[in-house]
Scaffold this motif. Structure first.
Motif, mmCIF file in Angstrom:
data_model
loop_
_atom_site.group_PDB
_atom_site.id
_atom_site.type_symbol
_atom_site.label_atom_id
_atom_site.label_comp_id
_atom_site.label_asym_id
_atom_site.label_seq_id
_atom_site.Cartn_x
_atom_site.Cartn_y
_atom_site.Cartn_z
ATOM 1 N N UNK A 115 0.819 -1.210 0.000
ATOM 2 C CA UNK A 115 0.000 0.000 0.000
ATOM 3 C C UNK A 115 0.853 1.261 0.000
ATOM 4 N N UNK A 116 0.189 2.398 -0.103
ATOM 5 C CA UNK A 116 0.886 3.678 -0.216
ATOM 6 C C UNK A 116 1.843 3.929 0.952
ATOM 7 N N UNK A 117 1.391 3.648 2.176
ATOM 8 C CA UNK A 117 2.266 3.857 3.340
ATOM 9 C C UNK A 117 3.322 2.767 3.464
ATOM 10 N N UNK A 118 2.999 1.560 2.997
ATOM 11 C CA UNK A 118 3.938 0.455 3.071
ATOM 12 C C UNK A 118 4.129 -0.119 4.460
ATOM 13 N N UNK A 119 3.209 0.197 5.353
ATOM 14 C CA UNK A 119 3.300 -0.337 6.712
ATOM 15 C C UNK A 119 1.953 -0.212 7.394
ATOM 16 N N UNK A 120 1.784 -0.985 8.460
ATOM 17 C CA UNK A 120 0.547 -0.925 9.225
ATOM 18 C C UNK A 120 0.262 -2.245 9.919
ATOM 19 N N UNK A 121 -0.924 -2.332 10.485
ATOM 20 C CA UNK A 121 -1.338 -3.492 11.279
ATOM 21 C C UNK A 121 -2.419 -4.282 10.557
ATOM 22 N N UNK A 122 -2.387 -5.605 10.724
ATOM 23 C CA UNK A 122 -3.404 -6.503 10.188
ATOM 24 C C UNK A 122 -3.898 -7.368 11.350
ATOM 25 N N UNK A 123 -5.218 -7.420 11.518
ATOM 26 C CA UNK A 123 -5.828 -8.209 12.595
ATOM 27 C C UNK A 123 -6.473 -9.468 12.025
ATOM 28 N N UNK A 124 -6.350 -10.572 12.763
ATOM 29 C CA UNK A 124 -6.940 -11.843 12.354
ATOM 30 C C UNK A 124 -6.975 -12.775 13.562
ATOM 31 N N UNK A 125 -7.517 -13.954 13.371
ATOM 32 C CA UNK A 125 -7.575 -14.948 14.452
ATOM 33 C C UNK A 125 -6.686 -16.123 14.061
ATOM 34 N N UNK A 126 -5.881 -16.580 15.042
ATOM 35 C CA UNK A 126 -4.876 -17.592 14.733
ATOM 36 C C UNK A 126 -4.671 -18.517 15.920
ATOM 37 N N UNK A 127 -4.325 -19.789 15.685
ATOM 38 C CA UNK A 127 -4.051 -20.695 16.810
ATOM 39 C C UNK A 127 -2.862 -20.196 17.644
ATOM 40 N N UNK A 128 -3.069 -20.145 18.934
ATOM 41 C CA UNK A 128 -2.022 -19.706 19.848
ATOM 42 C C UNK A 128 -1.354 -20.946 20.439
ATOM 43 N N UNK A 129 -0.068 -21.175 20.115
ATOM 44 C CA UNK A 129 0.586 -22.385 20.623
ATOM 45 C C UNK A 129 0.712 -22.420 22.144
#
Length: 155
Positions: A115-129
């Motif tokens: 993207x234009x800024x080339x950085x940022x945060x992405x939220x999702x759900x994932x298995x936590x070991x």
């Protein structure tokens, strides 16, 4: 009976200690950003080949607590170049990978990185070991030249 009670108490104490230790080993958002910045500096200084090898090294400088670096090329092909937690993913196209809710998390990571800024945060759900459950995870992504670097934290 006393022996059984003694082992039960010792077992519970060990579980409480290990749960406390794993909570202490949980990385923070600030640490994830700092690790991505450090990985970017390493990449600029040493080049892709050496950087990817170090990011994949299980005893390397880019695995701390439950934090690790992963990398993709910014061409958007979805082929994982590095993954400190799972080197079996390296070289594989994971672009269609979905989280527990069916969200295309790699597509979102790549979009954030290119993207234009080339950085940022992405939220999702994932298995936590550490917990064995599906938890909310937040990943910081930053493009460095033609590489997208990321590091995630469990919320």
């Amino acid at each position: 009976m006393k022996k059984l009670l003694k082992y039960l108490v010792l077992g519970c104490a060990a579980l409480m200690f290990s749960a406390g230790a794993s909570a202490a080993d949980k990385g923070t958002a600030d640490e994830a950003v700092a690790m991505v910045k450090k990985a970017g500096d390493f990449l600029r200084k040493h080049g892709k080949e050496k950087a990817f090898a170090e990011f994949n090294n299980p005893q390397g400088a880019f695995i701390q607590k439950d934090l690790y670096i992963f990398a993709f090329l910014a061409n958007g092909d979805g082929v994982e170049q590095a993954n400190g937690a799972n080197v079996k993913l390296v070289g594989k196209n994971v672009k269609e990978m979905k989280d527990a809710d069916g969200k295309f998390l790699i597509k979102d990571i790549l979009a954030q990185g290119v993207g234009q800024e080339g950085k940022g945060w992405v939220d999702y759900k994932w298995p936590n070991p550490a917990t064995g459950s599906i938890d909310a995870k937040r990943t910081y992504v930053e493009r460095v030249d033609d590489v997208i670097l990321g590091c995630g934290v469990y919320k």
